[in-house]
Design an enzyme around this catalytic site. Structure first.
Site, PDB file in Angstrom:
ATOM      1  N   LYS A  47      -4.175 -11.326  -6.543  1.00 20.37           N
ATOM      2  CA  LYS A  47      -3.022 -11.737  -7.349  1.00 20.37           C
ATOM      3  C   LYS A  47      -2.916 -13.257  -7.420  1.00 20.37           C
ATOM      4  O   LYS A  47      -2.610 -13.816  -8.487  1.00 20.37           O
ATOM      5  CB  LYS A  47      -1.753 -11.125  -6.759  1.00 20.37           C
ATOM      6  N   SER A  49       4.725  -2.559  -6.184  1.00 19.08           N
ATOM      7  CA  SER A  49       4.884  -4.000  -5.993  1.00 19.08           C
ATOM      8  C   SER A  49       5.531  -4.701  -7.179  1.00 19.08           C
ATOM      9  O   SER A  49       5.784  -5.898  -7.118  1.00 19.08           O
ATOM     10  CB  SER A  49       3.523  -4.645  -5.697  1.00 19.08           C
TER      11      SER A  49
END
Length: 815
Positions: free
Chosen positions: A729, A686
């Site tokens: 996140k 990612s």
């Protein structure tokens, strides 16, 4: 010994005599005793004595472990003996028959290399006929007679031999030789100069020996009596069984067997289990009580009766009450609470249903285990827990078969016994921490336990009968979903528990932690008032976690400081805790808020990472240097992240002209890509767009916005793919002051499920292609000169500086 013999002996003693060291024997005068000789030195001494006048000096060794004794290893007083016979045995040993003549003391050692040789002086025998000697002699003889009667190792003829001696010193030597005592004690008797002293010492020894032998005999009589009683009882029981079988009676000869049958009947077992129990009881009835098999059978029957078969608690189906209990025990966690309330609602309508199998996945400290306890309290069920961390043997789950010694049921059946009902709340903690080895895979054994279609007939290897687990409410916990085997995930309903936000932690601290800690530290009479700013200072500058465990530790540290101050001063007054007081009590800030002066930077990008303990921020730095196009990757990157970096590099080379990068940059420059905190492993796809943005910024010499956090996987065609861990996140971005976050368009579905608190104050930009990312973060070089002069303006921090303890680093799973 005649006078002539003694005179001849004294003449012979003027000669040097060979020495025969004795390992475990003390030789006394007037003894006729066979000795086995095997050492070469001793054999040479025997040979020399036989060649001369057959006299040899016998003395004991101080240390029996030494095979080659020197003069320092021998006692100085021994016995002069005459060799009567020497016989060589087939195994090479010599059997020597010797007769003790007189005591002797070594005066000098000879210089003979073949064997030990000494000069000695004879120690004359001192006979005393005093009244004290005669009295002591009679006592010794009486005690020796009792000693012979008690000691089965000495024959009765030993008493006849002692009557042949006329002198007291002869009786002493003979009795001392018969005692079964240590070499050191016998040598002590041999060296005593006076007969009376020897007799008194022998009396003490014989008294001790008599007490020891009496104790041994009493113990033997007790054991023999018990064995005889057991054998008698067994014989009578066998006769009773035989008579009953002959008469055709069906009654139970043993009341214990009848009691077992009655308990089995009342246990409410299934028909198969009851048949199995009665079958084993029949085997027990015909098995001797002292047989090991009887214990095995009895343990098995006891386990069958101990496990609950029909007992159950009545579910509390009051939805309002259950919601109140769940809210009292836990702040937030709306999704798992809602799932439990739904289960209660359905159960209230249908009255009976299979227990759900839930899996709580989240970082440590968010309340997974305690939530399971609250669920049990809300439903009115019993609660049991087993930890699966480190379990690597299938038998821990299914049990051992009864063929093994010490076998027992697995942990599932053991926990059901503790629960005492068939419908408890059963917590399987840390299901992602199981291992497998040559003993089998415990995860495979759990497949049957956690399958609603199969667990109604769970078969433990020890019980060997089906057990119904269908009414159990199974709850499992894990930190990392990816570490749970796929077949197990398929059988469970996964509920994610994200990390707490700042306002969640503040609410938990004010509503739960602070009142609890004040009570534990005796501060209820003089309460401390924690301001919101003080608690937030602890959250932001003294902890970095998704849960609240470290927050509780820091609050406890403040409470201890307050308790110490009150105890020291003796003044009890209400204390108001401010941010200044926090720094005073907790010391230097652990995680300082480091402001970023530069809002733009060339070759530095900000990314979002997901770890097993929550979300975090990472920085990616790229530097150029003269070279030949080598790409260096540092920061302890995993294989997947290295591949992402190479893919970003390939994309930059392929689209160099469009991106404003010199076409031949790779021929003249080396590229170094580094992710700080190099001791912490990092991996995952990612970070793809973050790596690409940092590389393109450095290669095109254009600045990047550092107040924008990026996350997304990058393909060679520039497409941005979906990522995982969006909740964590976003939480990290909000916690660390990031106001803009770029995520893949494919994560729109996850964005819709985000709590409103997570999006508060954060702008989320959805992108499909890397060109969109670069359009948002890349700027002209002129912005550097515009922002450099404004140093008073401070951009919120974007770096999470976590202290590292060697050996405890945790990896960034950036995916």
């Amino acid at each position: 010994m005649s006078k002539a013999v003694r005179e001849n002996l004294e003449i012979d003693l003027n000669q040097r005599l060979p020495v025969l060291p004795l390992k475990e024997v003390v030789f006394f005068p007037y003894m006729l005793y066979p000795l086995l000789v095997g050492r070469e030195v001793s054999m040479r001494a025997i040979h020399e004595a036989m060649m001369a006048d057959k006299l040899i000096f016998l003395t004991a060794q101080k240390e029996i472990t030494k095979d080659d004794p020197t003069k320092d290893d021998l006692y100085r007083i021994g016995v002069v003996a005459r060799i009567l016979q020497v016989l060589k045995l087939p195994n090479g040993l010599l059997k020597v028959l010797v007769e003790g003549l007189v005591r002797g003391r070594i005066t000098r050692f000879g210089q003979n290399a073949e064997y030990l040789e000494v000069r000695i002086e004879a120690i004359p025998d001192r006979d005393e006929n005093s009244v004290e000697v005669q009295a002591a002699l009679r006592r010794v003889l009486g005690l020796f007679r009792e000693y012979i009667h008690l000691n089965r190792n000495l024959p009765e003829e030993t008493l006849l031999a002692v009557q042949n001696f006329e002198k007291p010193h002869q009786v002493v030597d003979y009795i001392a030789a018969q005692l079964q005592r240590e070499v050191k004690i016998k040598q002590q008797i041999l060296e005593m100069p006076e007969v009376l002293e020897q007799l008194l010492f022998l009396s003490e020894l014989l008294e001790d020996e008599k007490q020891i032998l009496n104790t041994e005999r009493n113990l033997e009589d007790k054991v023999r009596g018990r064995i005889q009683r057991t054998q008698r009882n067994f014989w009578l029981q066998e006769q009773m069984r035989a008579i009953q079988e002959e008469l055709g009676e069906e009654g139970e000869p043993d009341s214990d067997i009848a009691t077992l049958r009655e308990r089995v009947k009342k246990a409410g077992m299934s028909k198969a289990a009851e048949d199995k129990a009665n079958e084993e009881i029949d085997r027990l009835r015909h098995t001797p009580p002292m047989s090991p098999e009887a214990t095995v059978i009895r343990n098995f029957v006891d386990w069958l009766m101990a496990v609950p078969w029909s007992a159950q608690t009545e579910d509390q189906l009051d939805i309002v009450r259950a919601k109140k209990i769940l809210d009292e025990d836990h702040y937030g966690l709306e999704k798992p609470k809602e799932r439990i309330l739904e289960h209660l609602a359905v159960l209230k309508l249908v009255q009976k249903m299979k227990g759900p199998i839930l899996c709580f996945v989240g970082p440590p400290g968010v309340g997974k285990t305690s939530l399971a306890k609250s669920i049990a309290r809300a439903m009115g069920r019993n609660f049991v827990r087993i930890s699966l961390g480190g379990v690597r043997d299938e038998a821990d789950i299914r049990g051992h078969r009864r063929t093994y010694i010490g076998s027992m049921p697995g942990r599932i059946i053991q926990s059901m016994k503790r629960a005492k009902t068939i419908n408890p709340v059963f917590l399987l903690d840390e299901i992602d921490k199981m291992n497998m080895d040559y003993h089998g895979d415990p995860a495979a054994a759990l497949l049957e336990v956690l399958d609603p279609e199969q667990n109604k007939a769970f078969n433990d290897h020890y019980l060997e009968v089906d057990y119904d687990l269908s009414q159990v409410l199974f709850i499992t916990t894990a930190n990392v979903r990816a570490q749970i085997p796929e077949p197990l995930q398929d059988r469970m309903e996964i509920i994610n528990l994200p990390g707490y936000l700042e306002h969640d932690k503040l609410g938990i601290a004010k509503g739960f932690l602070v009142p609890k800690l004040l009570g534990e530290h005796g501060l209820t009479q003089t309460p401390a008032d924690f301001s919101d700013k003080a608690i937030l200072k602890i959250i932001r500058e003294y902890t970095r976690e998704a849960g609240v465990r470290n927050l509780e530790r820091e609050l406890a540290a403040v409470c201890r400081k307050l308790a110490y101050e009150i105890a020291e001063s003796g003044a009890a007054k209400k204390t108001h805790i401010t941010p200044t007081a926090i720094e005073k009590h907790l010391g230097v800030v652990k995680y300082p808020q480091r402001p970023v002066v530069e809002r733009y930077s060339i070759g530095t990008a900000t990314g979002l990472a997901w770890t097993r303990y929550g979300g975090d921020i990472i920085e990616i730095e790229v530097s150029l240097m003269p070279g030949k196009g080598n790409l260096t990757l540092t920061g302890k990157l995993g294989d997947v992240m290295k591949e992402s970096a190479r893919a970003a590099f390939s994309y930059a080379r392929t689209h160099a002209e469009k991106l404003g990068i010199p076409q031949d940059f790779w021929k003249e420059n080396d590229i170094h890509l580094h992710i700080p905190e190099g001791s912490i492993p990092k991996d995952g796809p990612s970070a793809g767009i973050t790596l690409a943005a940092a590389l393109i910024s450095a290669l095109s010499n254009r600045p990047l916005r550092r107040d924008v956090a990026l996350t997304g996987e990058l393909t060679l065609r520039g497409t941005v793919l979906a990522i995982g861990g969006l909740n964590e996140k976003m939480l990290a971005a909000q916690r660390l002051g990031i106001r803009t976050v770029i995520i893949p368009q494919e994560n729109m579905k996850d964005l819709k499920e985000l709590p409103a608190e997570l999006r508060k104050g954060v702008e989320v930009i959805l992108v499909k292609h890397i060109d969109e990312v670069l359009g948002h973060v890349l700027r002209d070089k002129s912005v550097l000169s515009e922002t450099a002069v404004d140093e008073k303006k401070v951009v919120p921090p974007v770096k999470s500086k976590r202290p590292r303890t060697p050996g405890t680093e945790q990896p960034h799973a950036v995916n």
